[in-house]
Motif scaffolding. Structure first.
Motif, short mmCIF file in Angstrom:
data_model
loop_
_atom_site.label_atom_id
_atom_site.label_comp_id
_atom_site.label_asym_id
_atom_site.label_seq_id
_atom_site.Cartn_x
_atom_site.Cartn_y
_atom_site.Cartn_z
N ALA A 51 -3.15 -13.38 -9.52
CA ALA A 51 -4.26 -13.24 -8.56
C ALA A 51 -4.26 -11.85 -7.94
O ALA A 51 -5.31 -11.20 -7.85
CB ALA A 51 -4.14 -14.31 -7.48
N TYR A 52 -3.09 -11.39 -7.54
CA TYR A 52 -2.96 -10.06 -6.93
C TYR A 52 -3.42 -8.97 -7.89
O TYR A 52 -4.26 -8.13 -7.54
CB TYR A 52 -1.50 -9.86 -6.51
N TYR A 53 -2.89 -8.97 -9.11
CA TYR A 53 -3.24 -7.92 -10.07
C TYR A 53 -4.71 -7.96 -10.46
O TYR A 53 -5.36 -6.92 -10.60
CB TYR A 53 -2.36 -8.01 -11.32
N LEU A 54 -5.25 -9.16 -10.64
CA LEU A 54 -6.66 -9.27 -11.02
C LEU A 54 -7.57 -8.85 -9.88
O LEU A 54 -8.61 -8.21 -10.11
CB LEU A 54 -6.98 -10.67 -11.52
N MET A 55 -7.18 -9.15 -8.65
CA MET A 55 -7.95 -8.68 -7.51
C MET A 55 -7.93 -7.15 -7.44
O MET A 55 -8.98 -6.53 -7.24
CB MET A 55 -7.40 -9.27 -6.20
N LEU A 56 -6.77 -6.56 -7.61
CA LEU A 56 -6.66 -5.10 -7.59
C LEU A 56 -7.52 -4.47 -8.68
O LEU A 56 -8.19 -3.47 -8.44
CB LEU A 56 -5.21 -4.65 -7.80
N SER A 57 -7.48 -5.07 -9.86
CA SER A 57 -8.20 -4.48 -11.00
C SER A 57 -9.71 -4.47 -10.77
O SER A 57 -10.41 -3.62 -11.33
CB SER A 57 -7.87 -5.23 -12.29
N LYS A 79 -10.42 2.72 -10.76
CA LYS A 79 -9.14 3.41 -10.96
C LYS A 79 -7.98 2.42 -11.10
O LYS A 79 -6.92 2.77 -11.60
CB LYS A 79 -8.85 4.36 -9.79
N LEU A 80 -8.20 1.20 -10.65
CA LEU A 80 -7.15 0.18 -10.69
C LEU A 80 -7.36 -0.83 -11.83
O LEU A 80 -6.62 -1.80 -11.91
CB LEU A 80 -7.10 -0.56 -9.35
N ALA A 81 -8.32 -0.58 -12.69
CA ALA A 81 -8.63 -1.51 -13.78
C ALA A 81 -7.44 -1.78 -14.68
O ALA A 81 -7.33 -2.86 -15.27
CB ALA A 81 -9.81 -0.99 -14.60
#
Length: 117
Positions: free
Chosen positions: A41-47, A52-54
């Motif tokens: 969830a954290y990584y997908l939200m960031l992406s 730049k965070l994709a």
């Protein structure tokens, strides 16, 4: 005490130990699945927060896959949904407050994903 009684006591004792070990392993697998789902969830939200965070999407997918393998895909998705809601609440639904979740999730998720390599 007869030999049969001793055998029965030993069987019950061993069965009890094996049962508790199986439950402990299952809890551990569930807890680990929850950690992977949380990081997914954290990584997908960031992406999705910034182009730049994709690159973090790949970590999110890998974490989600690990959570799904430890439980099942539907349960992993449900855990991820709950964690996404929790993280959004932590940020007050405002990406200007993203530092709050980054501070709490960056290192633990990095460590977890390093373990799975």
């Amino acid at each position: 005490m007869s030999l049969r009684s001793i055998q029965l006591i030993l069987f019950v004792s061993v069965f009890s130990i094996v049962s508790r070990t199986a439950v402990a392993q299952e809890l551990t697998a569930r807890e680990l699945a929850e950690e992977y789902a949380s990081c997914a969830a954290y990584y997908l939200m960031l992406s999705k927060a910034d182009t730049k965070l994709a690159k973090y999407a790949q970590f999110g997918v890998a974490a989600a896959d690990n959570a799904g393998r430890l439980t099942n895909p539907d349960e992993a998705l449900a855990m991820m949904g709950q964690e996404t809601k929790r993280l959004l609440k932590m940020m007050d639904h405002d990406w200007n407050n993203a530092a709050v979740i980054i501070e709490s999730k960056a290192e633990p998720c990095k460590d977890l994903m390093t373990l799975s390599e």
